[in-house]
Scaffold this active site. Structure first.
Site, mmCIF file in Angstrom:
data_model
loop_
_atom_site.group_PDB
_atom_site.id
_atom_site.type_symbol
_atom_site.label_atom_id
_atom_site.label_comp_id
_atom_site.label_asym_id
_atom_site.label_seq_id
_atom_site.Cartn_x
_atom_site.Cartn_y
_atom_site.Cartn_z
ATOM 1 N N SER A 119 0.919 -1.421 0.005
ATOM 2 C CA SER A 119 0.044 -0.114 0.072
ATOM 3 C C SER A 119 0.696 1.252 0.105
ATOM 4 C CB SER A 119 -0.917 -0.027 1.192
ATOM 5 O OG SER A 119 -1.565 -1.217 1.295
ATOM 6 N N GLU A 167 9.321 -5.392 -6.378
ATOM 7 C CA GLU A 167 8.401 -6.302 -5.631
ATOM 8 C C GLU A 167 8.724 -7.762 -6.040
ATOM 9 O OE1 GLU A 167 5.937 -5.828 -3.043
ATOM 10 O OE2 GLU A 167 6.513 -8.278 -3.015
ATOM 11 N N THR A 184 0.828 -6.812 1.670
ATOM 12 C CA THR A 184 0.283 -7.528 2.887
ATOM 13 C C THR A 184 -1.500 -7.301 2.704
ATOM 14 O OG1 THR A 184 2.016 -7.465 4.189
ATOM 15 C CG2 THR A 184 -0.084 -7.952 5.340
ATOM 16 N N CYS A 185 -1.551 -6.182 2.607
ATOM 17 C CA CYS A 185 -3.241 -5.786 2.742
ATOM 18 C C CYS A 185 -4.194 -6.319 1.674
ATOM 19 C CB CYS A 185 -3.193 -4.086 2.468
ATOM 20 S SG CYS A 185 -5.163 -3.661 2.232
ATOM 21 N N CYS A 214 -5.766 -7.122 5.110
ATOM 22 C CA CYS A 214 -7.114 -6.521 5.331
ATOM 23 C C CYS A 214 -8.080 -7.113 4.297
ATOM 24 C CB CYS A 214 -6.776 -5.078 4.787
ATOM 25 S SG CYS A 214 -5.388 -4.145 5.302
ATOM 26 N N LYS A 221 -9.020 -10.856 4.534
ATOM 27 C CA LYS A 221 -9.722 -11.056 5.893
ATOM 28 C C LYS A 221 -11.111 -10.425 5.832
ATOM 29 C CE LYS A 221 -9.561 -7.490 8.152
ATOM 30 N NZ LYS A 221 -8.442 -7.252 8.843
ATOM 31 N N TYR A 251 -3.334 -2.743 -9.074
ATOM 32 C CA TYR A 251 -2.204 -2.069 -8.538
ATOM 33 C C TYR A 251 -0.950 -2.007 -9.541
ATOM 34 C CZ TYR A 251 -3.515 -1.485 -3.554
ATOM 35 O OH TYR A 251 -3.933 -1.005 -2.450
ATOM 36 N N TYR A 270 -5.240 -7.875 16.982
ATOM 37 C CA TYR A 270 -6.142 -7.776 15.860
ATOM 38 C C TYR A 270 -6.242 -9.015 15.103
ATOM 39 C CZ TYR A 270 -5.480 -2.527 15.100
ATOM 40 O OH TYR A 270 -5.466 -1.137 15.433
ATOM 41 N N GLU A 297 -9.818 -11.445 15.122
ATOM 42 C CA GLU A 297 -10.372 -11.433 13.853
ATOM 43 C C GLU A 297 -10.597 -12.888 13.294
ATOM 44 O OE1 GLU A 297 -9.532 -7.012 11.853
ATOM 45 O OE2 GLU A 297 -8.290 -8.723 11.318
ATOM 46 N N ARG A 299 -1.883 -14.805 26.431
ATOM 47 C CA ARG A 299 -0.958 -14.631 27.577
ATOM 48 C C ARG A 299 -1.401 -13.885 28.811
ATOM 49 N NH1 ARG A 299 4.486 -12.039 25.270
ATOM 50 N NH2 ARG A 299 3.744 -10.191 24.563
ATOM 51 N N GLY A 336 1.861 -10.864 16.338
ATOM 52 C CA GLY A 336 2.687 -9.781 15.944
ATOM 53 C C GLY A 336 3.415 -10.031 14.807
ATOM 54 N N ALA A 343 -10.353 -0.190 13.320
ATOM 55 C CA ALA A 343 -11.257 -1.281 13.649
ATOM 56 C C ALA A 343 -10.829 -2.665 13.765
ATOM 57 C CB ALA A 343 -12.302 -1.196 12.600
ATOM 58 N N HIS A 391 -32.404 8.138 13.236
ATOM 59 C CA HIS A 391 -33.086 7.026 14.014
ATOM 60 C C HIS A 391 -33.895 6.112 13.206
ATOM 61 C CE1 HIS A 391 -35.066 5.547 17.724
ATOM 62 N NE2 HIS A 391 -36.493 5.585 16.894
ATOM 63 N N GLU A 433 -26.763 6.557 16.742
ATOM 64 C CA GLU A 433 -27.301 7.735 17.406
ATOM 65 C C GLU A 433 -27.100 7.822 18.864
ATOM 66 O OE1 GLU A 433 -31.712 7.692 17.559
ATOM 67 O OE2 GLU A 433 -31.772 5.758 17.114
HETATM 68 P P1 NDP Z 1 -0.888 -7.234 17.720
HETATM 69 O O1 NDP Z 1 0.108 -6.486 17.995
HETATM 70 O O2 NDP Z 1 -2.175 -6.774 17.428
HETATM 71 O O3 NDP Z 1 -1.189 -8.627 18.766
HETATM 72 C C1 NDP Z 1 -0.085 -9.481 18.987
HETATM 73 C C2 NDP Z 1 -0.709 -10.321 20.147
HETATM 74 O O4 NDP Z 1 0.283 -11.286 20.174
HETATM 75 C C3 NDP Z 1 -0.816 -9.458 21.290
HETATM 76 O O5 NDP Z 1 -1.794 -9.773 22.021
HETATM 77 C C4 NDP Z 1 0.449 -9.919 22.213
HETATM 78 O O6 NDP Z 1 0.209 -10.068 23.495
HETATM 79 C C5 NDP Z 1 0.712 -11.397 21.652
HETATM 80 N N1 NDP Z 1 2.195 -11.886 21.650
HETATM 81 C C6 NDP Z 1 3.114 -11.251 21.138
HETATM 82 N N2 NDP Z 1 4.187 -12.066 21.648
HETATM 83 C C7 NDP Z 1 3.876 -12.942 21.977
HETATM 84 C C8 NDP Z 1 4.603 -14.383 22.516
HETATM 85 N N3 NDP Z 1 5.714 -14.360 22.519
HETATM 86 N N4 NDP Z 1 3.697 -15.304 23.241
HETATM 87 C C9 NDP Z 1 2.434 -15.175 23.318
HETATM 88 N N5 NDP Z 1 1.851 -13.916 22.614
HETATM 89 C C10 NDP Z 1 2.500 -12.945 22.279
HETATM 90 O O7 NDP Z 1 -0.338 -8.016 16.418
HETATM 91 P P2 NDP Z 1 -1.161 -8.824 15.232
HETATM 92 O O8 NDP Z 1 -0.110 -10.199 14.835
HETATM 93 O O9 NDP Z 1 -2.509 -9.248 15.840
HETATM 94 O O10 NDP Z 1 -1.364 -7.951 14.062
HETATM 95 C C11 NDP Z 1 -0.040 -7.081 13.525
HETATM 96 C C12 NDP Z 1 -0.619 -5.691 13.126
HETATM 97 O O11 NDP Z 1 -1.168 -5.643 12.239
HETATM 98 C C13 NDP Z 1 -1.302 -5.077 14.181
HETATM 99 O O12 NDP Z 1 -0.867 -4.701 15.588
HETATM 100 C C14 NDP Z 1 -2.218 -4.025 13.460
HETATM 101 O O13 NDP Z 1 -1.541 -2.878 13.510
HETATM 102 C C15 NDP Z 1 -2.052 -4.635 12.023
HETATM 103 N N6 NDP Z 1 -3.584 -5.341 11.651
HETATM 104 C C16 NDP Z 1 -4.332 -4.454 11.559
HETATM 105 C C17 NDP Z 1 -5.729 -4.945 11.206
HETATM 106 C C18 NDP Z 1 -7.002 -4.018 11.065
HETATM 107 O O14 NDP Z 1 -6.728 -2.793 10.794
HETATM 108 N N7 NDP Z 1 -8.222 -4.526 11.271
HETATM 109 C C19 NDP Z 1 -6.103 -6.220 11.172
HETATM 110 C C20 NDP Z 1 -4.836 -7.307 11.467
HETATM 111 C C21 NDP Z 1 -3.791 -6.786 11.663
HETATM 112 P P3 NDP Z 1 0.197 -8.592 24.537
HETATM 113 O O15 NDP Z 1 -1.251 -8.219 24.383
HETATM 114 O O16 NDP Z 1 0.419 -9.400 26.042
HETATM 115 O O17 NDP Z 1 1.596 -8.064 24.337
#
Ligand code: NDP
Length: 451
Positions: free
Chosen positions: A15, A35, A42-43, A48, A51, A99, A177, A181, A198, A261, A340, A435, A440
């Protein structure tokens, strides 16, 4: 414009990279993009777009049930996973083409291979070296799976989009996220779903009411939510996968999906050798104009140490194109980035959480409402909606708007405009509601719940 082969060489056609490249070309710059994987990043390919398509698919199960209360009777619904995957792939192929045409139509040269930074003005690609006045790193991120025994048996969201068969049982790991999802998608498609997190509050980075409320709603829909749950190993036993937990318990399942993450994609890119500073997790460190410590190298999107969201990457791309080849007046304000989570139900949020506001402001006022949406009076579904406002008492400014409920993303988008304009609670009160809608409620909450 310069003696270099290109004015801008962008690595990564996701993106952010695509937006920065075509906007730079529109300013008259000679631009190339490399690329190695898929157009749209990714998106478009594993984020996105697919998903959200899967989230629609998952919601139909409830729609069929809800229709009964409105007088509809239909045959027993059945679901075919390969049809969903094939139709999703067709849509993605269409977007890949769009794209690519966006780039070529703007006069951008597209290389479909991996590029590597050699030095401040040189990129290596397809065995040759090309020079560029500016290099833009927009290589995105990649899912990380913690290093536990059996980690190779786990999948991530990347693979979940292409599974040959829908598993009967799944364990989704994480509380952010992607975990929420996908747990919702799998459950909606009839999969026996366990969410292993965790911590003790889902969606930790948001207002804590959102994670608590969402967890309760997802549990009602049949997701087994395990908080303070630590998977320490994964083992294959026959046709099953067995997750070992830190307390000695085990969970037997068909698939384990990690959503823990995403790390920036900088391995092997040559950035360190070119002298570009990286953070401990590999993120490219940039200033507020997305410039690295090497003046000719910029970076945007998921590869930097900021916000991993598509619309943010697009906005960052606009700033870079404008700064390098335009008026150089654009800046980016991250304060009111609305977002969201397309879980079931959806989460929408903009601005400060209650905890952040209490930290930053002397006195805040909270408005909160929990209710059953009109539709569910007839559907009989026991789903609740949550709306919450965080207001600064001294100025009456609305600091945060948060919601869990149907179409939360659609609703919160409008409130993000209001917050960007500095809306006060009095202005929300003066707004006439539509309404009957759920939205609202956000302009009719009169009694604070806490000061
Ligand atoms: P997030 O950062 O949202 O969540 C990662 C989760 O994994 C957290 O709950 C974290 O725990 C947990 N975690 C991290 N490390 C470990 C570990 N070693 N063991 C166990 N649990 C762990 O990442 P996502 O992978 O869900 O998504 C990545 C990013 O992509 C998001 O941050 C977001 O910015 C983007 N995204 C956006 C979307 C949207 O706009 N709808 C949809 C999907 C992704 P803790 O909370 O304890 O840190």
């Amino acid at each position: 414009m310069s003696d270099y082969d290109y004015d801008l060489f962008t690595i990564g056609a996701g993106s952010g990279g695509v937006r920065a490249s075509r906007m730079s070309a529109a300013h008259g710059a000679r631009v190339a993009v490399a690329e190695e994987r898929y157009m749209g990043g990714t998106c478009v390919n594993v984020g996105c777009i697919p998903k959200k398509l899967f989230a629609y698919a998952g919601h139909y199960a409830e729609d069929f049930e809800d229709a009964h209360g409105f007088g509809w009777t239909a045959g027993k619904p059945s679901f075919d996973w390969p049809t969903l995957v094939a139709n999703k792939d067709k849509e993605i192929a269409r977007l890949n083409g769009i794209y690519e045409r966006l780039l070529t139509g703007a006069g951008v040269t597209v290389f479909k291979s991996r590029a590597r930074v050699v030095d401040a003005h040189t990129v290596e690609i397809e065995g040759r070296r090309l020079s560029a006045r500016h290099i833009l790193v927009a290589t995105g991120g990649w899912p990380v799976v913690p290093n536990i025994p059996g980690k190779d048996l786990a999948i991530t969201s990347n693979e979940a989009f292409h599974l040959a068969r829908l598993p009967k049982r799944v364990v989704v790991v994480g509380g952010g996220y992607i975990a929420l999802e996908f747990a919702s998608i799998f459950r909606g498609l009839g999969v026996d779903t366990v969410l292993s997190y965790r911590g003790d509050c889902l969606l930790k980075v948001f207002d804590s009411d959102l994670g608590t409320f969402l967890g309760a709603e997802m549990a009602k829909k049949g997701v087994r939510i395990c908080l303070r749950s630590h998977i320490v190993s994964i083992e294959r036993r026959g046709d099953n996968l067995v997750c070992g937990l830190s307390d000695g318990a085990t969970i037997e399942t068909d698939a384990v999906m990690y959503a823990t993450g995403r790390n920036p994609n900088t391995t092997g890119l040559g950035l360190e050798r070119a002298g570009v500073d990286l953070a401990a997790n590999g993120a490219v460190i940039v200033d507020d104009r997305f410039q690295t410590n090497v003046a000719s190298v910029h970076a945007i999107g998921d590869v930097i140490h900021k916000v991993q969201l598509t619309p943010v990457a697009l906005a960052e791309g606009m700033v870079v194109a404008d700064r390098l080849f335009g008026q150089g007046r654009r800046t980016l304000d991250y304060r009111h980035v609305a977002t969201a989570v397309f879980s079931q139900p959806n989460v929408g949020t903009v601005g400060l959480s209650e905890a952040q506001a209490r930290h930053e402001y002397a006195d805040i006022v909270i408005y909160k409402s929990t209710f059953t949406a009109l539709k569910h009076r007839l559907s009989g579904r026991n789903e609740l909606t949550l709306m919450k406002l965080v207001v600064d008492k001294a100025t009456d400014r609305v600091l945060g708007v948060h919601m869990v409920g149907a179409e939360a993303g659609e609703i919160i988008q409008g409130f993000a405009v209001a917050l960007t304009c500095g809306a006060t609670k009095a202005q929300l009160d003066a707004t006439i509601g539509i309404h009957p809608t759920a939205a609202e409620e956000l302009v009719t909450m009169r009694e604070p719940v806490a000061g």
